[in-house]
Write a protein that holds these residues in place. Sequence first.
Motif, mmCIF file in Angstrom:
data_model
loop_
_atom_site.group_PDB
_atom_site.id
_atom_site.type_symbol
_atom_site.label_atom_id
_atom_site.label_comp_id
_atom_site.label_asym_id
_atom_site.label_seq_id
_atom_site.Cartn_x
_atom_site.Cartn_y
_atom_site.Cartn_z
ATOM 1 N N UNK A 116 -0.660 -24.721 31.397
ATOM 2 C CA UNK A 116 -1.699 -24.621 31.125
ATOM 3 C C UNK A 116 -1.979 -23.423 29.709
ATOM 4 N N UNK A 117 -1.169 -23.353 28.760
ATOM 5 C CA UNK A 117 -1.663 -22.597 27.501
ATOM 6 C C UNK A 117 -3.701 -22.243 27.178
ATOM 7 N N UNK A 118 -3.967 -23.127 26.600
ATOM 8 C CA UNK A 118 -4.853 -22.715 26.354
ATOM 9 C C UNK A 118 -6.527 -23.047 27.344
ATOM 10 N N UNK A 119 -6.372 -21.944 28.808
ATOM 11 C CA UNK A 119 -7.221 -21.866 29.692
ATOM 12 C C UNK A 119 -7.013 -20.043 29.806
ATOM 13 N N UNK A 120 -8.252 -19.677 29.638
ATOM 14 C CA UNK A 120 -8.041 -17.570 30.106
ATOM 15 C C UNK A 120 -9.182 -18.080 31.290
ATOM 16 N N UNK A 121 -8.399 -17.888 32.750
ATOM 17 C CA UNK A 121 -9.732 -17.751 33.620
ATOM 18 C C UNK A 121 -10.304 -16.445 33.891
ATOM 19 N N UNK A 122 -11.299 -15.662 33.779
ATOM 20 C CA UNK A 122 -11.576 -14.293 35.426
ATOM 21 C C UNK A 122 -12.060 -14.309 35.862
ATOM 22 N N UNK A 123 -12.140 -12.876 36.418
ATOM 23 C CA UNK A 123 -13.230 -12.555 37.587
ATOM 24 C C UNK A 123 -14.498 -12.205 36.566
ATOM 25 N N UNK A 124 -15.753 -12.546 36.804
ATOM 26 C CA UNK A 124 -16.335 -12.372 35.247
ATOM 27 C C UNK A 124 -18.072 -12.957 36.344
#
Length: 210
Positions: A116-124
């Motif tokens: 999946x290149x359209x996902x940005x996941x962040x601990x925030x």
Amino acid sequence: MSSGVQVVFDHFPDLSATQRKQFEALSGLYTEWNEKINVISRKDIDQLYTRHILHSLAIARFISFPPGSRLLDIGTGGGFPGIPLAILFPESSFFLADSIGKKIKVVQEVAQAIGLTNVHAEHIRAEQIKEKFDFIVSRAVARTKQLYNWTHRMIHSTDHPTLANGYLLLKGGELDEEMKELGRSHSVVAISDYFEDPFFETKKIVYIPV
């Protein structure tokens, strides 16, 4: 083919070969990661495709996101509804946020494993997010008014071609009091209108335009 994935294929028959492979891969990936980090309840892991993936995809029955849409999944947990929606809408971008780092680790690993290149996941935390989005999606993270107060500043006021920008929230149970507390225009759709499984009898989508 992984057990259970057929329920997704039955309801979304027009998936590409890539999308089908991505959905098929989720069962093994979540089962493996769940043994290390409990992101899905033990009793639900065998019902992954109905109770997590199809549940997430109910949003896609309410709206089809146009190419270029930007979405925030707040309190994504193990990646729901963000990852299934990101598979279904490869030309939209998804920011998956959670305040629990180990859950985001799972999301990052699953997204990478299926390409999946359209996902940005962040601990925030929500209050730390500075970006703007067209829609915010979420699944049972907090009471609606609280979620709205945390995040409404993040939504562009520009309207979607067919639906105003806003929130698409997956909720369950009796919502009258919660919606009265919200005090804003909204609509509630029964997911049982889309999917027949008894699991969805009390499940709803709440749409709140901004």
